[in-house]
Write a protein that holds these residues in place. Structure first.
Motif, mmCIF file in Angstrom:
data_model
loop_
_atom_site.group_PDB
_atom_site.id
_atom_site.type_symbol
_atom_site.label_atom_id
_atom_site.label_comp_id
_atom_site.label_asym_id
_atom_site.label_seq_id
_atom_site.Cartn_x
_atom_site.Cartn_y
_atom_site.Cartn_z
ATOM 1 N N GLN A 169 0.821 -1.212 0.000
ATOM 2 C CA GLN A 169 0.000 0.000 0.000
ATOM 3 C C GLN A 169 0.854 1.262 0.000
ATOM 4 O O GLN A 169 0.517 2.241 -0.657
ATOM 5 N N VAL A 170 1.926 1.242 0.773
ATOM 6 C CA VAL A 170 2.747 2.441 0.887
ATOM 7 C C VAL A 170 3.912 2.439 -0.093
ATOM 8 O O VAL A 170 4.753 3.336 -0.067
ATOM 9 N N SER A 171 3.967 1.431 -0.964
ATOM 10 C CA SER A 171 4.974 1.353 -2.033
ATOM 11 C C SER A 171 6.392 1.431 -1.489
ATOM 12 O O SER A 171 7.238 2.168 -1.992
ATOM 13 N N LYS A 172 6.669 0.643 -0.455
ATOM 14 C CA LYS A 172 8.002 0.599 0.122
ATOM 15 C C LYS A 172 8.609 -0.784 -0.057
ATOM 16 O O LYS A 172 7.911 -1.795 -0.042
ATOM 17 N N LYS A 173 9.927 -0.815 -0.215
ATOM 18 C CA LYS A 173 10.642 -2.050 -0.504
ATOM 19 C C LYS A 173 11.448 -2.572 0.683
ATOM 20 O O LYS A 173 12.126 -3.581 0.557
ATOM 21 N N ARG A 174 11.361 -1.892 1.823
ATOM 22 C CA ARG A 174 12.089 -2.394 2.991
ATOM 23 C C ARG A 174 11.500 -1.796 4.261
ATOM 24 O O ARG A 174 10.849 -0.760 4.241
ATOM 25 N N PHE A 175 11.744 -2.498 5.376
ATOM 26 C CA PHE A 175 11.464 -1.939 6.694
ATOM 27 C C PHE A 175 12.497 -2.483 7.664
ATOM 28 O O PHE A 175 13.153 -3.499 7.406
ATOM 29 N N SER A 176 12.679 -1.797 8.781
ATOM 30 C CA SER A 176 13.691 -2.211 9.748
ATOM 31 C C SER A 176 13.223 -1.909 11.158
ATOM 32 O O SER A 176 12.369 -1.037 11.381
ATOM 33 N N TYR A 190 11.330 1.664 11.146
ATOM 34 C CA TYR A 190 11.456 2.446 9.915
ATOM 35 C C TYR A 190 10.815 1.678 8.769
ATOM 36 O O TYR A 190 11.103 0.492 8.565
ATOM 37 N N ILE A 191 9.956 2.345 8.038
ATOM 38 C CA ILE A 191 9.348 1.764 6.838
ATOM 39 C C ILE A 191 9.829 2.594 5.660
ATOM 40 O O ILE A 191 9.513 3.781 5.548
ATOM 41 N N GLY A 192 10.599 1.979 4.785
ATOM 42 C CA GLY A 192 11.314 2.704 3.741
ATOM 43 C C GLY A 192 12.746 2.905 4.187
ATOM 44 O O GLY A 192 13.341 2.064 4.848
ATOM 45 N N GLY A 193 13.318 4.035 3.830
ATOM 46 C CA GLY A 193 14.672 4.343 4.255
ATOM 47 C C GLY A 193 15.724 3.738 3.348
ATOM 48 O O GLY A 193 15.438 3.012 2.394
ATOM 49 N N ALA A 194 16.981 4.038 3.677
ATOM 50 C CA ALA A 194 18.110 3.601 2.856
ATOM 51 C C ALA A 194 18.474 2.158 3.147
ATOM 52 O O ALA A 194 18.127 1.593 4.188
ATOM 53 N N LYS A 195 19.197 1.546 2.217
ATOM 54 C CA LYS A 195 19.683 0.178 2.398
ATOM 55 C C LYS A 195 20.622 0.127 3.594
ATOM 56 O O LYS A 195 21.433 1.032 3.818
ATOM 57 N N MET A 196 20.508 -0.909 4.404
ATOM 58 C CA MET A 196 21.353 -1.076 5.583
ATOM 59 C C MET A 196 22.742 -1.528 5.143
ATOM 60 O O MET A 196 22.901 -2.571 4.501
ATOM 61 N N VAL A 197 23.754 -0.735 5.475
ATOM 62 C CA VAL A 197 25.125 -1.047 5.089
ATOM 63 C C VAL A 197 26.044 -0.834 6.290
ATOM 64 O O VAL A 197 25.673 -0.174 7.261
ATOM 65 N N GLY A 198 27.249 -1.372 6.213
ATOM 66 C CA GLY A 198 28.233 -1.188 7.266
ATOM 67 C C GLY A 198 29.098 -2.423 7.403
ATOM 68 O O GLY A 198 28.752 -3.501 6.917
ATOM 69 N N PRO A 199 30.247 -2.302 8.077
ATOM 70 C CA PRO A 199 31.197 -3.421 8.155
ATOM 71 C C PRO A 199 30.666 -4.617 8.921
ATOM 72 O O PRO A 199 31.132 -5.741 8.709
ATOM 73 N N HIS A 346 19.812 -6.219 18.137
ATOM 74 C CA HIS A 346 20.257 -6.228 16.752
ATOM 75 C C HIS A 346 19.314 -5.345 15.948
ATOM 76 O O HIS A 346 18.112 -5.276 16.244
ATOM 77 N N LYS A 347 19.842 -4.709 14.934
ATOM 78 C CA LYS A 347 18.981 -4.051 13.959
ATOM 79 C C LYS A 347 18.752 -5.012 12.803
ATOM 80 O O LYS A 347 19.696 -5.603 12.285
ATOM 81 N N PHE A 348 17.477 -5.175 12.427
ATOM 82 C CA PHE A 348 17.098 -6.048 11.321
ATOM 83 C C PHE A 348 16.463 -5.208 10.220
ATOM 84 O O PHE A 348 15.587 -4.383 10.493
ATOM 85 N N SER A 349 16.871 -5.447 8.999
ATOM 86 C CA SER A 349 16.292 -4.771 7.836
ATOM 87 C C SER A 349 15.795 -5.825 6.854
ATOM 88 O O SER A 349 16.574 -6.663 6.384
ATOM 89 N N TYR A 350 14.486 -5.787 6.560
ATOM 90 C CA TYR A 350 13.867 -6.681 5.580
ATOM 91 C C TYR A 350 13.841 -5.926 4.254
ATOM 92 O O TYR A 350 13.089 -4.961 4.097
ATOM 93 N N LEU A 365 17.289 -10.539 4.389
ATOM 94 C CA LEU A 365 17.312 -10.015 5.752
ATOM 95 C C LEU A 365 18.735 -9.603 6.057
ATOM 96 O O LEU A 365 19.657 -10.426 6.021
ATOM 97 N N ARG A 366 18.921 -8.312 6.352
ATOM 98 C CA ARG A 366 20.236 -7.791 6.709
ATOM 99 C C ARG A 366 20.194 -7.422 8.188
ATOM 100 O O ARG A 366 19.194 -6.861 8.664
ATOM 101 N N PHE A 367 21.261 -7.729 8.920
ATOM 102 C CA PHE A 367 21.247 -7.446 10.348
ATOM 103 C C PHE A 367 22.660 -7.208 10.866
ATOM 104 O O PHE A 367 23.653 -7.607 10.235
ATOM 105 N N ALA A 368 22.720 -6.534 12.020
ATOM 106 C CA ALA A 368 23.994 -6.246 12.673
ATOM 107 C C ALA A 368 23.725 -5.961 14.138
ATOM 108 O O ALA A 368 22.645 -5.473 14.498
ATOM 109 N N PRO A 369 24.710 -6.238 15.032
ATOM 110 C CA PRO A 369 24.537 -5.897 16.452
ATOM 111 C C PRO A 369 24.360 -4.387 16.597
ATOM 112 O O PRO A 369 24.982 -3.592 15.885
ATOM 113 N N GLN A 370 23.487 -3.991 17.519
ATOM 114 C CA GLN A 370 23.261 -2.560 17.730
ATOM 115 C C GLN A 370 22.676 -2.344 19.116
ATOM 116 O O GLN A 370 21.873 -3.139 19.608
#
Length: 376
Positions: A169-176, A190-199, A346-350, A365-370
């Motif tokens: 409905q909200v035309s979003k490709k990710r949430f975290s 967060y619904i939408g937002g930038a791709k989760m990146v980091g080491p 952990h932060k999870f990004s679908y 599913l992208r994730f990292a300790p946080q």
């Protein structure tokens, strides 16, 4: 310990709802919104006891739908109605849903189009028109810990072919999200937002499974303090990940091996589990308990080995502590499902822009300790 029991009850009714009572629905439609950032707060789970009939126990007043200029009911039988005619509420497009058992909590009401306003990731608010909203008019057997801050449920499942999930409905490709097990701190959804990146960011494919309401992962093995349990091939039916289930559920043969792994780990410190006759009274409805030795602090981690990524759960996401004992926050059940306790810190990004559809992947599913918390 009372709260742990409530969360275990919540896990049990979640399993019952998802795998025994759920019926498939067909949804269709579309809309657009910008990025949404909403506060997430830990709270107690609902108790399935008689009370408040027919109402949903709200801390704030009911939504004044009859004064809303943007409230648009949908006639029963209208082609835009996303539910079958037998679910009509009076003369309007409606829904009926139940949860748990003995007796089940249940809600019936109308599905409408409405303007919804969300916090945005820029610090303000944004309003969006004509989103589907399920408006409950008759609710039975709801009882929440007071004061209750819950006023509804936001489902973020991907849905099946032709369905209208909130994300579509909200035309979003990710949430975290980033979960805590503390009542005194808040986090963000967060619904939408930038791709989760980091080491430290790891990635594993999101898969379809037997239940379209859930996301599935390729779980290949489990470790207790870096000791592999060699469980390859035992995760029949796939492994779901679910923030709506407080406690992780494991298939009986998997749970038995994990239990042995914990027992063997604590044996080296001469800590033996309680048997059913010696365990303390008034403990939560769990299976594996150990005496809590004063000053002992060498609790193990538990690692879920997914395809391409390892989720390392720290001890505070595995154990619950009583005055003179601690217990393992896992249950044996009919499915394998990673619950909310084992997702904390952990932060999870679908992310549905990722994944190889040719291999049955619907995303990653992208994730990292946080450190998820901020002052409440």
């Amino acid at each position: 310990m009372e709260k742990i029991d409530i969360l275990i009850q919540g896990t049990n009714v979640r399993i019952h709802h998802l795998f025994l009572m759920m019926t498939k629905r067909n949804w269709n439609g579309s809309s657009e919104v910008d990025n949404i950032a909403a506060t997430v707060q830990y709270t107690g789970f609902l108790l399935c006891n008689p009370g408040c009939n027919p109402c949903f126990p709200l801390q704030q007043p009911n939504f004044p739908y009859n004064r809303s200029q943007s409230y648009k009911p949908i006639p029963c039988g209208d082609p835009t109605c996303p539910t079958p005619n037998q679910d009509c509420f009076q003369s309007f497009c409606g829904f009926k849903i139940s949860y748990g058992k003995d007796p089940p909590t249940s809600t019936a009401g109308a599905i409408v189009r409405e303007t919804l306003t969300f916090p945005s990731d820029f610090g303000g608010t944004e309003s969006y028109n004509d989103l589907f909203l399920g408006c409950g008019f008759k609710s039975y057997h709801y009882e929440f810990q007071q004061p209750n801050k819950i006023s509804g449920v936001l489902g973020l499942g991907f849905g099946g072919t032709g369905t209208l999930s909130f994300l579509k409905q909200v035309s979003k490709k990710r949430f975290s999200y980033c979960l805590l097990n503390s009542e005194h701190t808040n986090s963000q959804l967060y619904i939408g937002g930038a791709k989760m990146v980091g080491p430290q960011v790891l990635s594993t494919p999101l898969l379809r499974g037997s239940n379209e309401a859930l996301y599935y992962l390729d779980l290949q093995d489990i470790s207790i303090q870096n000791i592999r349990l060699r469980l390859q091939g035992l995760f029949s039916g796939g492994s779901a990940i679910d923030s709506g289930s407080p406690v992780t559920i494991l298939l009986p043969n998997v749970y038995a091996r994990v239990k042995i792994g914990f027992v063997q780990y604590f044996e080296q410190f001469h800590i033996q589990p309680y048997d059913s006759g010696s365990r303390p009274r008034d403990v939560p409805m769990l299976d594996l308990y150990f005496p809590n030795s004063f000053g002992f602090d060498r609790y193990p981690t538990m690692t879920f080995h997914f395809k391409g990524a390892d989720l390392v759960v720290q001890p505070n996401g595995i154990f619950a502590f009583g005055r003179n004992y601690f217990c393992v926050l896992l249950k044996s059940g009919p499915v394998t499902m990673i619950g909310a306790f084992q997702q904390t810190q952990h932060k999870f990004s679908y992310d549905f822009e990722l994944g190889d559809g040719r291999r049955g992947e619907i995303g990653a599913l992208r994730f990292a300790p946080q450190d998820c918390g901020s002052p409440a």
